[in-house]
Enzyme design. Structure first.
Site, PDB file in Angstrom:
ATOM      1  N   SER A  50       0.853  -1.186   0.000  1.00 43.79           N
ATOM      2  CA  SER A  50       0.000   0.000   0.000  1.00 43.79           C
ATOM      3  C   SER A  50       0.891   1.239   0.000  1.00 43.79           C
ATOM      4  O   SER A  50       2.123   1.136   0.017  1.00 43.79           O
ATOM      5  CB  SER A  50      -0.897   0.016   1.235  1.00 43.79           C
ATOM      6  OG  SER A  50      -1.749  -1.097   1.204  1.00 43.79           O
ATOM      7  N   ASP A  82      -0.816  -0.793  -4.069  1.00 35.34           N
ATOM      8  CA  ASP A  82      -2.231  -0.950  -3.730  1.00 35.34           C
ATOM      9  C   ASP A  82      -2.880   0.387  -3.363  1.00 35.34           C
ATOM     10  O   ASP A  82      -2.339   1.147  -2.544  1.00 35.34           O
ATOM     11  CB  ASP A  82      -2.343  -1.935  -2.549  1.00 35.34           C
ATOM     12  CG  ASP A  82      -3.670  -2.658  -2.531  1.00 35.34           C
ATOM     13  OD1 ASP A  82      -4.289  -2.802  -3.601  1.00 35.34           O
ATOM     14  OD2 ASP A  82      -4.086  -3.100  -1.438  1.00 35.34           O
ATOM     15  N   ASP A 104      -6.502   4.392  -7.356  1.00 32.84           N
ATOM     16  CA  ASP A 104      -7.834   4.307  -6.762  1.00 32.84           C
ATOM     17  C   ASP A 104      -8.460   5.700  -6.762  1.00 32.84           C
ATOM     18  O   ASP A 104      -8.310   6.461  -5.809  1.00 32.84           O
ATOM     19  CB  ASP A 104      -7.746   3.738  -5.348  1.00 32.84           C
ATOM     20  CG  ASP A 104      -9.124   3.599  -4.717  1.00 32.84           C
ATOM     21  OD1 ASP A 104     -10.101   4.109  -5.313  1.00 32.84           O
ATOM     22  OD2 ASP A 104      -9.230   3.009  -3.629  1.00 32.84           O
ATOM     23  N   HIS A 215     -11.442  -7.457  -3.971  1.00 32.44           N
ATOM     24  CA  HIS A 215     -10.841  -6.844  -2.778  1.00 32.44           C
ATOM     25  C   HIS A 215     -11.500  -7.402  -1.520  1.00 32.44           C
ATOM     26  O   HIS A 215     -12.577  -7.994  -1.579  1.00 32.44           O
ATOM     27  CB  HIS A 215     -11.024  -5.318  -2.832  1.00 32.44           C
ATOM     28  CG  HIS A 215     -10.051  -4.658  -3.751  1.00 32.44           C
ATOM     29  ND1 HIS A 215      -8.970  -3.947  -3.304  1.00 32.44           N
ATOM     30  CD2 HIS A 215      -9.978  -4.640  -5.109  1.00 32.44           C
ATOM     31  CE1 HIS A 215      -8.279  -3.511  -4.344  1.00 32.44           C
ATOM     32  NE2 HIS A 215      -8.866  -3.911  -5.457  1.00 32.44           N
ATOM     33  N   THR A 218      -9.820 -10.833   3.543  1.00 29.25           N
ATOM     34  CA  THR A 218      -9.778 -11.238   4.958  1.00 29.25           C
ATOM     35  C   THR A 218     -11.169 -11.532   5.498  1.00 29.25           C
ATOM     36  O   THR A 218     -12.072 -10.703   5.350  1.00 29.25           O
ATOM     37  CB  THR A 218      -9.134 -10.117   5.822  1.00 29.25           C
ATOM     38  OG1 THR A 218      -7.792  -9.956   5.398  1.00 29.25           O
ATOM     39  CG2 THR A 218      -9.191 -10.442   7.306  1.00 29.25           C
ATOM     40  N   ASN A 237      -7.385 -10.293  -3.122  1.00 25.80           N
ATOM     41  CA  ASN A 237      -6.539  -9.499  -2.227  1.00 25.80           C
ATOM     42  C   ASN A 237      -6.721  -9.859  -0.756  1.00 25.80           C
ATOM     43  O   ASN A 237      -7.842  -9.886  -0.257  1.00 25.80           O
ATOM     44  CB  ASN A 237      -6.900  -8.016  -2.353  1.00 25.80           C
ATOM     45  CG  ASN A 237      -6.541  -7.427  -3.697  1.00 25.80           C
ATOM     46  OD1 ASN A 237      -6.061  -8.116  -4.580  1.00 25.80           O
ATOM     47  ND2 ASN A 237      -6.776  -6.147  -3.854  1.00 25.80           N
ATOM     48  N   VAL A 238      -5.603 -10.073  -0.072  1.00 28.75           N
ATOM     49  CA  VAL A 238      -5.645 -10.328   1.374  1.00 28.75           C
ATOM     50  C   VAL A 238      -4.628  -9.412   2.045  1.00 28.75           C
ATOM     51  O   VAL A 238      -3.430  -9.461   1.735  1.00 28.75           O
ATOM     52  CB  VAL A 238      -5.295 -11.797   1.710  1.00 28.75           C
ATOM     53  CG1 VAL A 238      -5.407 -12.033   3.212  1.00 28.75           C
ATOM     54  CG2 VAL A 238      -6.199 -12.767   0.949  1.00 28.75           C
TER      55      VAL A 238
HETATM   56  P1  13P Z   1      -8.516  -7.121   3.468  1.00 36.88           P
HETATM   57  O1  13P Z   1      -7.682  -6.213   4.319  1.00 36.88           O
HETATM   58  O2  13P Z   1      -9.935  -7.141   3.890  1.00 36.88           O
HETATM   59  O3  13P Z   1      -7.917  -8.471   3.339  1.00 36.88           O
HETATM   60  O4  13P Z   1      -8.554  -6.479   2.001  1.00 36.88           O
HETATM   61  C1  13P Z   1      -7.398  -6.513   1.223  1.00 36.88           C
HETATM   62  C2  13P Z   1      -7.512  -5.671   0.021  1.00 36.88           C
HETATM   63  O5  13P Z   1      -8.517  -5.676  -0.674  1.00 36.88           O
HETATM   64  C3  13P Z   1      -6.347  -4.871  -0.344  1.00 36.88           C
HETATM   65  O6  13P Z   1      -6.561  -4.066  -1.439  1.00 36.88           O
END
Ligand code: 13P
Length: 291
Positions: A50, A82, A104, A215, A218, A237-238
């Site tokens: 990120s 990200d 984004d 996205h 988690t 994505n995690v």
């Molecule tokens: P989480 O933090 O819910 O796993 O989402 C990850 C994400 O989408 C990163 O862009």
């Protein structure tokens, strides 16, 4: 072949009906753990950073570590920026050696989202083999600097998705479908699987052109993840789960070994915890053995 952009490995994933795991890292130990696990699983990989960790370590440092690890890896690996809300920072990371850049601009109005995304696409394509991810609709929750309240989140319109993809020129596309960043408040969050399927049908029904991104991995159950892949998700994505693994494993080790001052031992515990999370997701997403 080890250094790749996201689009190339996602095209294969979309055609093969699996998803590439995209794991957010904040430091070297996490990056090594993610890479080593993907190698052990023979899985293609997307490493994500990120904006905050990218700025903290510096894009050139992250890209240099990535290139060193990826060049000797027998699997294809992408380095993704990200959720950057800044066009300029996307360009800086592209210059530094990231291979997939996410602009984004989903909180901007529609035309401004297209304009900013197009600018990043044009810049990255002029540099060579880089791909760009854009987002339409907004994903609720917190991911680094991007904060979207639940009642502010908007799902992606399938019709607008076609126009957005065409006019922005994005290589991979993240439609908001109800998944959220962070920890879900319920076991069965309201995810619009059909919307993802419809967007995939419209964009990729006659052969995969624009692979899709999911996205908010988690906390989603295995069943949810499998369904999202079935509906066209080719990058999953995690992030939050890896942050928890890092902090909880370090904290657990340190509280149990309060008299030890060997940082290498903490690193080992962290690597094991990250590896467990990444390995499980790779199995769920069906990408093991695909590299
Ligand atoms: P989480 O933090 O819910 O796993 O989402 C990850 C994400 O989408 C990163 O862009």
């Amino acid at each position: 072949m080890s250094i790749v952009n996201a689009r190339e490995i996602m095209l294969e994933a979309a055609e093969g009906k699996y998803a590439v795991g995209a794991f957010n890292i904040t430091n070297l130990i996490q990056m090594e753990a993610v890479v080593e696990t993907a190698i052990a699983k023979k899985a293609p990989l997307i490493i994500q950073a990120s904006v905050t960790p990218s700025k903290f370590l510096g894009p050139k440092v992250i890209a240099a570590i990535y290139r060193t690890l990826a060049e000797s890896a027998p699997i294809p690996i992408c380095l993704h920026l990200d959720h950057s809300t800044s066009v300029e920072f996307c360009k800086e990371c592209a210059d530094a050696g990231y291979t997939n850049l996410m602009i984004d601009a989903s909180k901007q109005d529609y035309e401004e989202n297209i304009r900013q995304t197009r600018e990043v696409v044009d810049y990255c394509h002029s540099l060579g083999n880089l791909s760009v991810e854009g987002e339409l609709g907004t994903v609720s929750g917190v991911e680094d600097q991007v904060i979207v309240a639940e009642d502010e989140a908007q799902l992606c319109s399938p019709e607008q998705a076609v126009d957005f993809v065409e006019r922005s020129g994005v290589d991979i596309f993240a439609p908001a479908i109800g998944t959220a960043h962070g920890v879900y408040k319920t076991k069965n969050p309201k995810v619009d699987f059909e919307r993802l399927g419809k967007i995939n049908q419209i964009l990729n029904g006659n052969g995969v052109k624009i692979p899709l991104v999911v996205h908010g991995g988690t906390g989603l159950s295995k069943e949810y993840a499998i369904k999202l892949v079935e509906m066209g998700g080719a990058k999953f994505n995690v992030s939050t789960e890896l942050k928890y693994a890092l902090i909880d494993s370090s904290y657990g080790y340190m509280t149990e070994n309060r008299d030890q001052y060997n940082p290498g031992k903490v690193d080992i515990v962290v690597k094991e915890a990250i590896s467990k999370v990444v390995g499980r997701w790779i199995d769920v997403l069906g990408s093991a053995g695909k590299a």
